[in-house]
Design a protein around this motif. Structure first.
Motif, mmCIF file in Angstrom:
data_model
loop_
_atom_site.group_PDB
_atom_site.id
_atom_site.type_symbol
_atom_site.label_atom_id
_atom_site.label_comp_id
_atom_site.label_asym_id
_atom_site.label_seq_id
_atom_site.Cartn_x
_atom_site.Cartn_y
_atom_site.Cartn_z
ATOM 1 N N LEU A 157 39.838 36.613 40.304
ATOM 2 C CA LEU A 157 38.648 37.210 40.919
ATOM 3 C C LEU A 157 37.849 36.198 41.734
ATOM 4 O O LEU A 157 36.758 36.490 42.210
ATOM 5 C CB LEU A 157 37.762 37.843 39.835
ATOM 6 N N TRP A 182 34.586 37.390 32.710
ATOM 7 C CA TRP A 182 35.916 36.971 32.267
ATOM 8 C C TRP A 182 35.902 35.503 31.848
ATOM 9 O O TRP A 182 36.510 35.133 30.849
ATOM 10 C CB TRP A 182 36.953 37.204 33.366
ATOM 11 N N LEU A 224 36.167 43.909 31.028
ATOM 12 C CA LEU A 224 36.932 45.025 31.572
ATOM 13 C C LEU A 224 36.025 46.010 32.295
ATOM 14 O O LEU A 224 36.390 46.572 33.326
ATOM 15 C CB LEU A 224 37.694 45.743 30.455
ATOM 16 N N HIS A 225 34.849 46.222 31.747
ATOM 17 C CA HIS A 225 33.900 47.164 32.338
ATOM 18 C C HIS A 225 33.325 46.646 33.660
ATOM 19 O O HIS A 225 33.275 47.367 34.649
ATOM 20 C CB HIS A 225 32.771 47.462 31.350
ATOM 21 N N THR A 226 32.894 45.396 33.662
ATOM 22 C CA THR A 226 32.233 44.859 34.850
ATOM 23 C C THR A 226 33.208 44.331 35.896
ATOM 24 O O THR A 226 32.885 44.309 37.080
ATOM 25 C CB THR A 226 31.265 43.704 34.497
ATOM 26 N N GLN A 227 34.363 43.846 35.441
ATOM 27 C CA GLN A 227 35.330 43.184 36.317
ATOM 28 C C GLN A 227 34.680 42.029 37.080
ATOM 29 O O GLN A 227 35.069 41.708 38.204
ATOM 30 C CB GLN A 227 35.989 44.174 37.274
ATOM 31 N N ARG A 266 42.307 35.838 34.713
ATOM 32 C CA ARG A 266 41.669 36.988 35.369
ATOM 33 C C ARG A 266 40.457 36.532 36.179
ATOM 34 O O ARG A 266 40.250 36.970 37.303
ATOM 35 C CB ARG A 266 41.259 38.019 34.315
#
Length: 85
Positions: free
Chosen positions: A72, A46, A38-41, A68
């Motif tokens: 990305l 993921w 969630l922090h790095t995306q 997710r």
């Protein structure tokens, strides 16, 4: 981290996630990997979270994480998602 003594940055989140994985604490490791992703995306984070969830039998979290990562642009996550069809 929750008390503010340790900075909540990528490096510390990654260390925490790795430590919980090595300790084989499933709940805390998956939570830490999710927090990192969630922090790095980052698609790779993921995917790593999904692989860990899959290895530990949590298909729900694995599928969400792979979806997710795929969104990305992670082609490898697409292959993992095929396991759920």
């Amino acid at each position: 981290m929750s008390e503010g003594d340790i900075v909540r940055d990528e490096t510390n989140l990654r260390l925490l996630a790795s430590a919980w994985r090595q300790a084989k604490d499933v709940e805390k490791a998956l939570g830490a990997w999710q927090a990192l992703a969630l922090h790095t995306q980052a698609a790779a984070d993921w995917r790593a979270y999904g692989q860990l969830a899959y290895a530990w039998g949590d298909e729900g979290q694995a599928k969400q994480a792979f979806a997710r990562a795929s969104a990305l642009g992670d082609d490898e996550a697409e292959q993992w998602l095929a396991h759920f069809d």
